[in-house]
Design a protein around this motif. Sequence first.
Motif, PDB file in Angstrom:
ATOM      1  N   SER A   1    -109.720 -85.788 -32.845  1.00  0.00           N
ATOM      2  CA  SER A   1    -109.835 -86.969 -33.705  1.00  0.00           C
ATOM      3  C   SER A   1    -111.270 -87.463 -33.862  1.00  0.00           C
ATOM      4  N   SER A   2    -112.084 -87.235 -32.847  1.00  0.00           N
ATOM      5  CA  SER A   2    -113.474 -87.695 -32.928  1.00  0.00           C
ATOM      6  C   SER A   2    -114.374 -86.702 -33.663  1.00  0.00           C
ATOM      7  N   LYS A   3    -113.836 -85.515 -33.981  1.00  0.00           N
ATOM      8  CA  LYS A   3    -114.657 -84.476 -34.598  1.00  0.00           C
ATOM      9  C   LYS A   3    -114.307 -84.220 -36.061  1.00  0.00           C
ATOM     10  N   ILE A   4    -113.224 -84.850 -36.538  1.00  0.00           N
ATOM     11  CA  ILE A   4    -112.780 -84.639 -37.917  1.00  0.00           C
ATOM     12  C   ILE A   4    -112.860 -85.956 -38.670  1.00  0.00           C
ATOM     13  N   ALA A   5    -113.273 -85.907 -39.940  1.00  0.00           N
ATOM     14  CA  ALA A   5    -113.376 -87.111 -40.771  1.00  0.00           C
ATOM     15  C   ALA A   5    -111.975 -87.639 -41.055  1.00  0.00           C
ATOM     16  N   GLU A   6    -111.520 -88.578 -40.218  1.00  0.00           N
ATOM     17  CA  GLU A   6    -110.156 -89.072 -40.312  1.00  0.00           C
ATOM     18  C   GLU A   6    -109.881 -89.741 -41.658  1.00  0.00           C
ATOM     19  N   HIS A   7    -110.905 -90.340 -42.260  1.00  0.00           N
ATOM     20  CA  HIS A   7    -110.732 -91.030 -43.546  1.00  0.00           C
ATOM     21  C   HIS A   7    -110.127 -90.102 -44.596  1.00  0.00           C
ATOM     22  N   TRP A   8    -110.672 -88.888 -44.687  1.00  0.00           N
ATOM     23  CA  TRP A   8    -110.181 -87.946 -45.694  1.00  0.00           C
ATOM     24  C   TRP A   8    -108.807 -87.406 -45.328  1.00  0.00           C
ATOM     25  N   VAL A   9    -108.559 -87.247 -44.026  1.00  0.00           N
ATOM     26  CA  VAL A   9    -107.236 -86.799 -43.585  1.00  0.00           C
ATOM     27  C   VAL A   9    -106.189 -87.836 -43.977  1.00  0.00           C
ATOM     28  N   ARG A  10    -106.531 -89.118 -43.817  1.00  0.00           N
ATOM     29  CA  ARG A  10    -105.612 -90.197 -44.176  1.00  0.00           C
ATOM     30  C   ARG A  10    -105.309 -90.200 -45.672  1.00  0.00           C
ATOM     31  N   ILE A  11    -106.337 -89.961 -46.498  1.00  0.00           N
ATOM     32  CA  ILE A  11    -106.136 -89.937 -47.948  1.00  0.00           C
ATOM     33  C   ILE A  11    -105.193 -88.807 -48.345  1.00  0.00           C
ATOM     34  N   VAL A  12    -105.427 -87.622 -47.788  1.00  0.00           N
ATOM     35  CA  VAL A  12    -104.564 -86.468 -48.091  1.00  0.00           C
ATOM     36  C   VAL A  12    -103.144 -86.739 -47.596  1.00  0.00           C
ATOM     37  N   LEU A  13    -103.041 -87.293 -46.386  1.00  0.00           N
ATOM     38  CA  LEU A  13    -101.737 -87.594 -45.801  1.00  0.00           C
ATOM     39  C   LEU A  13    -100.978 -88.606 -46.652  1.00  0.00           C
ATOM     40  N   ALA A  14    -101.679 -89.658 -47.102  1.00  0.00           N
ATOM     41  CA  ALA A  14    -101.053 -90.684 -47.940  1.00  0.00           C
ATOM     42  C   ALA A  14    -100.566 -90.085 -49.258  1.00  0.00           C
ATOM     43  N   ALA A  15    -101.369 -89.196 -49.850  1.00  0.00           N
ATOM     44  CA  ALA A  15    -100.974 -88.553 -51.109  1.00  0.00           C
ATOM     45  C   ALA A  15     -99.703 -87.726 -50.924  1.00  0.00           C
ATOM     46  N   ILE A  16     -99.624 -87.000 -49.807  1.00  0.00           N
ATOM     47  CA  ILE A  16     -98.434 -86.191 -49.522  1.00  0.00           C
ATOM     48  C   ILE A  16     -97.214 -87.092 -49.343  1.00  0.00           C
ATOM     49  N   LEU A  17     -97.388 -88.201 -48.613  1.00  0.00           N
ATOM     50  CA  LEU A  17     -96.270 -89.120 -48.370  1.00  0.00           C
ATOM     51  C   LEU A  17     -95.767 -89.731 -49.676  1.00  0.00           C
ATOM     52  N   ILE A  18     -96.692 -90.062 -50.591  1.00  0.00           N
ATOM     53  CA  ILE A  18     -96.287 -90.613 -51.892  1.00  0.00           C
ATOM     54  C   ILE A  18     -95.472 -89.596 -52.680  1.00  0.00           C
ATOM     55  N   LEU A  19     -95.960 -88.355 -52.741  1.00  0.00           N
ATOM     56  CA  LEU A  19     -95.263 -87.309 -53.493  1.00  0.00           C
ATOM     57  C   LEU A  19     -93.872 -87.041 -52.916  1.00  0.00           C
ATOM     58  N   VAL A  20     -93.801 -86.938 -51.592  1.00  0.00           N
ATOM     59  CA  VAL A  20     -92.502 -86.685 -50.948  1.00  0.00           C
ATOM     60  C   VAL A  20     -91.582 -87.883 -51.140  1.00  0.00           C
ATOM     61  N   GLY A  21     -92.151 -89.098 -50.990  1.00  0.00           N
ATOM     62  CA  GLY A  21     -91.356 -90.308 -51.176  1.00  0.00           C
ATOM     63  C   GLY A  21     -90.760 -90.402 -52.563  1.00  0.00           C
ATOM     64  N   LEU A  22     -91.562 -90.105 -53.582  1.00  0.00           N
ATOM     65  CA  LEU A  22     -91.075 -90.141 -54.973  1.00  0.00           C
ATOM     66  C   LEU A  22     -90.003 -89.075 -55.199  1.00  0.00           C
ATOM     67  N   LYS A  23     -90.192 -87.912 -54.575  1.00  0.00           N
ATOM     68  CA  LYS A  23     -89.198 -86.833 -54.720  1.00  0.00           C
ATOM     69  C   LYS A  23     -87.840 -87.269 -54.169  1.00  0.00           C
ATOM     70  N   LEU A  24     -87.875 -87.974 -53.021  1.00  0.00           N
ATOM     71  CA  LEU A  24     -86.629 -88.419 -52.401  1.00  0.00           C
ATOM     72  C   LEU A  24     -85.995 -89.581 -53.154  1.00  0.00           C
ATOM     73  N   VAL A  25     -86.837 -90.505 -53.659  1.00  0.00           N
ATOM     74  CA  VAL A  25     -86.317 -91.663 -54.397  1.00  0.00           C
ATOM     75  C   VAL A  25     -85.690 -91.230 -55.719  1.00  0.00           C
ATOM     76  N   LEU A  26     -86.317 -90.244 -56.372  1.00  0.00           N
ATOM     77  CA  LEU A  26     -85.881 -89.834 -57.715  1.00  0.00           C
ATOM     78  C   LEU A  26     -84.944 -88.634 -57.699  1.00  0.00           C
ATOM     79  N   HIS A  27     -84.514 -88.201 -56.500  1.00  0.00           N
ATOM     80  CA  HIS A  27     -83.695 -86.971 -56.417  1.00  0.00           C
ATOM     81  C   HIS A  27     -82.374 -87.127 -57.174  1.00  0.00           C
TER      82      HIS A  27
END
Length: 256
Positions: free
Chosen positions: A230-256
């Motif tokens: 965690s101290s060696k990786i830019a967590e900010h960018w990991v969070r952005i990618v993670l949030a984008a994935i969660l949004i896409l998966v969330g929309l897929k489940l809501v709109l299924h």
Amino acid sequence: MNYYFILAGFLVGFLVGLTGVGGGSLMTPILLIFFNVKAAVAVGTDLLYASVTKSVGIFAHGKLGNIEWNIVKLLTIGSIPASIATILFLKTIDIESSGAISTIKFWLGVALIITSAAVLFRNKLKHLSSKGHWLPVQYVPIATVFLGIVLGALVTLTSVGAGALGVTALIMLYPKEKITTIVGSDIAHAVPLTLIAGLGHASLGTIDYPLLGTLLIGSIPGIYLGSHMSSKIAEHWVRIVLAAILILVGLKLVLH
């Protein structure tokens, strides 16, 4: 033994160790979408998975003095009765019916979308909270109990909420507490909540124990590695990618 489940456990464990985002927001969607595990079984198995993995966190944060037990007590006063009530409700319906499956998937999607916002804006909220209380101090205890009620029902139904949502809400309620104390207190609360909810699901027959054991084989080394990276990786960018994935998966489940 399915090595893909071990890999999934390792990946989720690594991301949890790296970002602190709750495993429920990652593991349950993976089980549902990639492995076609039944919705109720994915939720129930993930709850016991979370209770085991987060138990390690209690000892670590407890030794460091990062747990505010009064916050844990207030959350638990709300969450445990709410969790039990949700399990009793689930006992009254056919959880394998198409209607129940659709409901679980819908609320899981909603929880993931809210979680993605919490992941993205946590630091911003922390900055705003540092300027003062969002609520008058006298209302904070009752608001904490109410937060526990919301988390208890949401976590029991979807397995999502005990991590990112809980931490974000606590940052707003307790702006003067250190982030390490907020995270430690949230983990200390999540363990009994996920355990009670998981045992409730066990009574419903929605736990896949071989799957649980396989996921843990991968997740424990994943959490260890992620925590040390965690101290060696830019967590900010990991969070952005993670949030984008969660949004896409969330929309897929809501709109299924």
